[in-house]
Design a protein around this motif. Structure first.
Motif, PDB file in Angstrom:
ATOM      1  N   GLY A 253     -10.776   8.901   0.786  1.00  0.00           N
ATOM      2  CA  GLY A 253      -9.448   8.407   1.103  1.00  0.00           C
ATOM      3  C   GLY A 253      -8.497   9.548   1.405  1.00  0.00           C
ATOM      4  N   TYR A 254      -7.277   9.188   1.860  1.00  0.00           N
ATOM      5  CA  TYR A 254      -6.302  10.206   2.225  1.00  0.00           C
ATOM      6  C   TYR A 254      -5.929  11.104   1.050  1.00  0.00           C
ATOM      7  N   PHE A 255      -5.825  10.546  -0.146  1.00  0.00           N
ATOM      8  CA  PHE A 255      -5.440  11.352  -1.304  1.00  0.00           C
ATOM      9  C   PHE A 255      -6.512  12.390  -1.650  1.00  0.00           C
ATOM     10  N   GLU A 256      -7.743  12.100  -1.312  1.00  0.00           N
ATOM     11  CA  GLU A 256      -8.819  13.063  -1.549  1.00  0.00           C
ATOM     12  C   GLU A 256      -8.864  14.107  -0.445  1.00  0.00           C
ATOM     13  N   VAL A 257      -8.640  13.690   0.791  1.00  0.00           N
ATOM     14  CA  VAL A 257      -8.684  14.610   1.926  1.00  0.00           C
ATOM     15  C   VAL A 257      -7.535  15.614   1.875  1.00  0.00           C
ATOM     16  N   VAL A 258      -6.350  15.140   1.448  1.00  0.00           N
ATOM     17  CA  VAL A 258      -5.144  15.970   1.486  1.00  0.00           C
ATOM     18  C   VAL A 258      -4.944  16.728   0.164  1.00  0.00           C
ATOM     19  N   ASN A 259      -5.941  16.807  -0.642  1.00  0.00           N
ATOM     20  CA  ASN A 259      -5.831  17.519  -1.923  1.00  0.00           C
ATOM     21  C   ASN A 259      -5.306  18.941  -1.699  1.00  0.00           C
ATOM     22  N   GLY A 260      -4.203  19.253  -2.379  1.00  0.00           N
ATOM     23  CA  GLY A 260      -3.570  20.564  -2.223  1.00  0.00           C
ATOM     24  C   GLY A 260      -2.489  20.581  -1.164  1.00  0.00           C
ATOM     25  N   GLY A 261      -2.278  19.460  -0.494  1.00  0.00           N
ATOM     26  CA  GLY A 261      -1.270  19.403   0.564  1.00  0.00           C
ATOM     27  C   GLY A 261      -0.217  18.338   0.300  1.00  0.00           C
ATOM     28  N   THR A 262       0.281  17.762   1.389  1.00  0.00           N
ATOM     29  CA  THR A 262       1.370  16.786   1.322  1.00  0.00           C
ATOM     30  C   THR A 262       0.966  15.524   2.070  1.00  0.00           C
ATOM     31  N   ILE A 263       1.265  14.374   1.496  1.00  0.00           N
ATOM     32  CA  ILE A 263       1.040  13.098   2.163  1.00  0.00           C
ATOM     33  C   ILE A 263       2.383  12.404   2.345  1.00  0.00           C
ATOM     34  N   PHE A 264       2.638  11.971   3.566  1.00  0.00           N
ATOM     35  CA  PHE A 264       3.882  11.284   3.906  1.00  0.00           C
ATOM     36  C   PHE A 264       3.586   9.802   4.078  1.00  0.00           C
ATOM     37  N   LEU A 265       4.115   9.002   3.180  1.00  0.00           N
ATOM     38  CA  LEU A 265       3.898   7.548   3.204  1.00  0.00           C
ATOM     39  C   LEU A 265       5.096   6.878   3.870  1.00  0.00           C
ATOM     40  N   ASP A 266       4.976   6.633   5.163  1.00  0.00           N
ATOM     41  CA  ASP A 266       6.055   5.960   5.896  1.00  0.00           C
ATOM     42  C   ASP A 266       5.965   4.457   5.665  1.00  0.00           C
ATOM     43  N   GLU A 267       7.131   3.795   5.668  1.00  0.00           N
ATOM     44  CA  GLU A 267       7.231   2.355   5.406  1.00  0.00           C
ATOM     45  C   GLU A 267       6.553   2.005   4.077  1.00  0.00           C
ATOM     46  N   VAL A 268       6.857   2.773   3.055  1.00  0.00           N
ATOM     47  CA  VAL A 268       6.225   2.574   1.746  1.00  0.00           C
ATOM     48  C   VAL A 268       6.590   1.221   1.146  1.00  0.00           C
ATOM     49  N   GLY A 269       7.699   0.649   1.578  1.00  0.00           N
ATOM     50  CA  GLY A 269       8.114  -0.657   1.082  1.00  0.00           C
ATOM     51  C   GLY A 269       7.182  -1.782   1.482  1.00  0.00           C
ATOM     52  N   GLU A 270       6.274  -1.530   2.447  1.00  0.00           N
ATOM     53  CA  GLU A 270       5.330  -2.548   2.904  1.00  0.00           C
ATOM     54  C   GLU A 270       4.036  -2.559   2.097  1.00  0.00           C
ATOM     55  N   LEU A 271       3.893  -1.680   1.120  1.00  0.00           N
ATOM     56  CA  LEU A 271       2.663  -1.632   0.331  1.00  0.00           C
ATOM     57  C   LEU A 271       2.485  -2.900  -0.504  1.00  0.00           C
ATOM     58  N   PRO A 272       1.254  -3.434  -0.591  1.00  0.00           N
ATOM     59  CA  PRO A 272       0.994  -4.582  -1.475  1.00  0.00           C
ATOM     60  C   PRO A 272       1.193  -4.172  -2.938  1.00  0.00           C
ATOM     61  N   LEU A 273       1.475  -5.145  -3.794  1.00  0.00           N
ATOM     62  CA  LEU A 273       1.750  -4.854  -5.206  1.00  0.00           C
ATOM     63  C   LEU A 273       0.557  -4.179  -5.889  1.00  0.00           C
ATOM     64  N   GLY A 274      -0.673  -4.586  -5.543  1.00  0.00           N
ATOM     65  CA  GLY A 274      -1.848  -3.962  -6.146  1.00  0.00           C
ATOM     66  C   GLY A 274      -1.955  -2.490  -5.786  1.00  0.00           C
ATOM     67  N   THR A 275      -1.676  -2.169  -4.539  1.00  0.00           N
ATOM     68  CA  THR A 275      -1.716  -0.778  -4.099  1.00  0.00           C
ATOM     69  C   THR A 275      -0.584   0.017  -4.735  1.00  0.00           C
ATOM     70  N   GLN A 276       0.547  -0.627  -4.968  1.00  0.00           N
ATOM     71  CA  GLN A 276       1.668   0.048  -5.633  1.00  0.00           C
ATOM     72  C   GLN A 276       1.268   0.512  -7.032  1.00  0.00           C
ATOM     73  N   ALA A 277       0.491  -0.309  -7.744  1.00  0.00           N
ATOM     74  CA  ALA A 277       0.034   0.073  -9.088  1.00  0.00           C
ATOM     75  C   ALA A 277      -0.886   1.297  -9.019  1.00  0.00           C
ATOM     76  N   ARG A 278      -1.761   1.355  -8.033  1.00  0.00           N
ATOM     77  CA  ARG A 278      -2.643   2.505  -7.855  1.00  0.00           C
ATOM     78  C   ARG A 278      -1.832   3.765  -7.533  1.00  0.00           C
ATOM     79  N   LEU A 279      -0.839   3.610  -6.658  1.00  0.00           N
ATOM     80  CA  LEU A 279      -0.009   4.749  -6.267  1.00  0.00           C
ATOM     81  C   LEU A 279       0.785   5.272  -7.460  1.00  0.00           C
ATOM     82  N   LEU A 280       1.273   4.365  -8.287  1.00  0.00           N
ATOM     83  CA  LEU A 280       2.031   4.780  -9.470  1.00  0.00           C
ATOM     84  C   LEU A 280       1.170   5.657 -10.381  1.00  0.00           C
ATOM     85  N   ARG A 281      -0.089   5.324 -10.535  1.00  0.00           N
ATOM     86  CA  ARG A 281      -0.976   6.106 -11.388  1.00  0.00           C
ATOM     87  C   ARG A 281      -1.201   7.503 -10.810  1.00  0.00           C
ATOM     88  N   VAL A 282      -1.329   7.576  -9.480  1.00  0.00           N
ATOM     89  CA  VAL A 282      -1.493   8.889  -8.849  1.00  0.00           C
ATOM     90  C   VAL A 282      -0.265   9.754  -9.093  1.00  0.00           C
TER      91      VAL A 282
END
Length: 415
Positions: free
Chosen positions: A98-127
């Motif tokens: 996934g992107y979080f694994e590929v970009v390890n050590g860098g920066t990830i820009f999440l555009d339109e983050v408000g469109e994320l599903p609630l389940g994905t939001q929980a995963r992102l919060l843990r990261v």
């Protein structure tokens, strides 16, 4: 690096105080690993600020990836962000990072983050909290060291209140809020941006330079630009390519700028005015009054023709508009009027140069009765006369049942 240096490096045009303030915040927060939430309208340049933060940070030599969360289907977004194992779902023929694994050590820009599903939001919060994530279809916890920059063009606070976005994730992302001003709040920058875009496009397409008249500059500056910098750039490109006259005036510029409704960029609502609620009786009265008005005007017209000796051509010279209205709609229509035993027939002329005589030279203007009962009785009589007393046919003509017609004849003493 100061604000002016950042503008030159990243090609930012403008001297607005609000713009300078946003650049200064990005400059100050860049050296840290703090999560940044960039807010602003669509087309205002949010992604440019994500590049500023990444390039001025210690991660500038690491990978950078921009992800449009609104463009990824809900069923696959977890796999895109966090990866999946082989066979974890239909079509998963092999394991994928996934992107979080590929970009390890860098920066990830999440555009339109408000469109994320609630389940994905929980995963992102843990990261964000622990740097841990789990691939789809796996039970193994993995670690990542990624800086998150998020952006949205929606009101996140309202989304939280509506239950569409997790409150804890909102506050975790919003550690440092960075608001990008819309173009309408940077009026002093609009003409500068337009000139820059026009210069770029005229050089690209090898066409003569475009200049604006003073009234065009005023129109350009006072327009609200709902699409912000992106919309301004598109219009500059249209003018550079399509406009033959390179000195653009206000009326010419208005051909490229969408019309605004009373100072707002929203489209005009059609049928927004309140409609009158007519009852069936009100509509019937309206029809009768219109009929009365038309009959009176027609009688006056006939009387004037008679006063001209029945010469329609002579009348047409003095009253062309009335005859156009009377005759042009349908040249085959005959208008019949009856008053006691007097029958008057007007036949539209084939040529207005011909003379037509009216058979009867008597015309009276009779005040008609507006009684609904009288009108109803008159219509029934005409229908019966037309169908030679056949009540079934008369009822069909009137649009009522034969039983209703019998009842009406009895009530109105028409038998």
């Amino acid at each position: 690096m100061d604000v002016q240096d950042i503008k030159q490096r990243f090609g930012i045009i403008g001297n607005s105080i609000l713009l300078n303030r946003a650049i200064d915040i990005a400059r100050q927060v860049a050296p840290t690993d703090i999560t940044v939430l960039i807010t602003g309208e669509s087309g205002s340049g949010k992604e440019v600020f994500s590049h500023i933060i990444h390039q001025l940070s210690a991660r500038k030599h690491g990978p950078f990836i921009a992800v449009n969360c609104g463009a990824i289907p809900e069923g696959t977004i977890d796999s895109e962000l966090f990866g999946h194992e082989k066979g974890s779902f239909t079509g998963a023929h092999e394991a994928r990072k996934g992107y979080f694994e590929v970009v390890n050590g860098g920066t990830i820009f999440l555009d339109e983050v408000g469109e994320l599903p609630l389940g994905t939001q929980a995963r992102l919060l843990r990261v964000l909290e622990s740097g841990e994530y789990i691939r789809v279809g796996s039970s193994k916890v993995q670690k990542t060291n990624v800086r998150v920059i998020a952006a949205t063009n929606v009101d996140m606070y309202e989304a939280v209140k509506a239950g569409k976005f997790r409150e804890d994730l909102y506050y975790r992302l919003n550690t440092v809020p960075l608001k990008i001003p819309p173009l309408r709040e940077r009026k002093e920058d609009i003409y500068l941006l337009f000139r820059k875009f026009v210069a770029d496009f005229t050089d690209k397409y090898r066409s003569p330079n475009v200049t604006l008249s003073p009234d065009a500059i005023e129109i350009l500056t006072n327009y609200s630009w709902p699409g912000n910098v992106r919309q301004l750039k598109n219009i500059a490109e249209q003018i550079s390519v399509l406009e033959k006259e390179r000195y653009v005036t206000g009326p010419t510029l208005l051909q490229y700028i969408p019309v605004e409704n009373a100072g707002t960029s929203l489209p005009m609502m059609i049928g927004s005015s309140k409609k009158e609620d007519f009852s069936e009786r009100d509509l019937l009265y309206k029809v009768l009054f219109d009929m009365k008005k038309d009959m009176i005007e027609l009688k006056k017209l006939v009387a004037e023709i008679i006063n001209n000796g029945g010469n329609v051509s002579a009348f047409a010279e003095n009253n062309p508009h009335i005859l156009n209205t009377l005759y042009d709609n349908d040249r085959d229509i005959h208008h019949h009027m009856s008053d006691n035993n007097t029958s008057l027939t007007i036949q539209p002329p084939l040529s207005r140069n011909d003379d037509y005589r009216i058979a009867d030279t008597e015309a009276e203007e009779v005040e008609e009765s507006l009684s609904l009962v009288d009108k109803e009785a008159d219509m029934i009589k005409k229908a019966l006369k037309k169908h030679k007393g056949k009540r079934k046919s008369a009822a069909e003509e009137l649009g009522i049942s034969e039983r209703t017609l019998y009842r009406k004849i009895k009530e109105l003493n028409l038998s």
